[in-house]
Design an enzyme around this catalytic site. Structure first.
Site, short mmCIF file in Angstrom:
data_model
loop_
_atom_site.label_atom_id
_atom_site.label_comp_id
_atom_site.label_asym_id
_atom_site.label_seq_id
_atom_site.Cartn_x
_atom_site.Cartn_y
_atom_site.Cartn_z
N GLU A 131 9.92 -4.92 7.07
CA GLU A 131 8.73 -4.33 7.68
C GLU A 131 8.67 -4.45 9.21
O GLU A 131 7.94 -3.69 9.83
CB GLU A 131 7.47 -4.96 7.08
CG GLU A 131 7.36 -4.80 5.57
CD GLU A 131 7.23 -3.36 5.12
OE1 GLU A 131 6.67 -2.54 5.87
OE2 GLU A 131 7.71 -3.06 4.01
N TYR A 135 0.82 -1.21 0.00
CA TYR A 135 0.00 0.00 0.00
C TYR A 135 0.86 1.26 0.00
O TYR A 135 0.35 2.36 -0.13
CB TYR A 135 -0.93 0.02 1.21
CG TYR A 135 -0.21 -0.14 2.53
CD1 TYR A 135 0.30 0.95 3.21
CD2 TYR A 135 -0.02 -1.41 3.08
CE1 TYR A 135 0.98 0.79 4.41
CE2 TYR A 135 0.65 -1.57 4.27
CZ TYR A 135 1.15 -0.47 4.93
OH TYR A 135 1.83 -0.63 6.12
N GLY A 136 2.18 1.10 0.15
CA GLY A 136 3.12 2.22 0.13
C GLY A 136 4.26 1.89 -0.81
O GLY A 136 4.03 1.41 -1.92
N SER A 137 5.48 2.09 -0.36
CA SER A 137 6.64 1.91 -1.24
C SER A 137 6.77 0.50 -1.78
O SER A 137 7.38 0.29 -2.84
CB SER A 137 7.93 2.31 -0.51
OG SER A 137 8.16 1.47 0.59
#
Length: 188
Positions: free
Chosen positions: A96, A21-23
């Site tokens: 993460e 959902y990001g990088s």
């Protein structure tokens, strides 16, 4: 097939998908067989993670993206070949789970124009000290406008994220409002 079963996340999946959902969407850092636009319901993309290192400091934390409860989020899903499951899950955990601000979870995705699948995603831990909560666009913009960390200014991260989302054809109205508020603060 070699499958990670220590967390139970991938061991009983017929396919292994990862949701970004990001990088992760534009810089996954791992091999994949397929990439598809996807929707997850019940979560939203949010600047809800206090950054103490990369985009801020402990004294002046920045904000980076997390997947928080509520709403829906359009992102990218990556299907991983069975021979790469262990390698990819190890890579994702190293990337993460550095400060354990995220929880590794399975989520149900709707591949845009296609079927539903389960995927591994990293959800914000609302009990973690880095959880900033749900901020309005102006409050987030004030933080983003002032913070700077080892990887650079917080505003560069947010502007870069919005640019990539637009290039991928993904609109994030809330993030657009944050950027507009940062620009308004600069002009004032």
């Amino acid at each position: 097939m070699n499958r990670k079963c220590d967390s139970g996340l991938a061991c009983d999946m017929d396919e292994f998908w990862v949701f970004g959902y990001g990088s992760l969407m534009w810089n996954p850092g791992f091999e994949f067989m397929e990439r598809a636009e996807a929707l997850v319901y019940g979560y939203r993309r949010s600047l809800c993670v206090r950054s103490f290192v990369h985009r801020g400091t402990r004294d002046n934390p920045g904000l980076v993206l997390g997947l928080d409860r509520g709403g829906a989020c359009r992102g990218m899903a990556f299907r991983i070949s069975p021979g790469k499951w262990d390698e990819v899950i190890d890579y994702l955990r190293a990337r993460e789970l550095v400060t354990n601000v995220y929880l590794e979870r399975r989520v149900r995705l709707q591949l845009v124009g296609r079927r539903r699948v389960e995927a591994v995603a990293y959800i914000i831990d609302r009990e973690h000290e880095q959880y900033a909560g749900a901020l309005d666009a102006l409050a987030a913009a004030r933080v983003v406008n002032e913070a700077k960390g080892q990887s650079g200014p917080n505003d560069a991260y947010v502007f870069n994220t919005l640019t990539h989302l637009k290039q991928m054809g993904i609109r994030d109205h809330w993030l657009e409002r944050v950027v507009n508020e940062v620009e308004r603060l600069r002009a004032a």
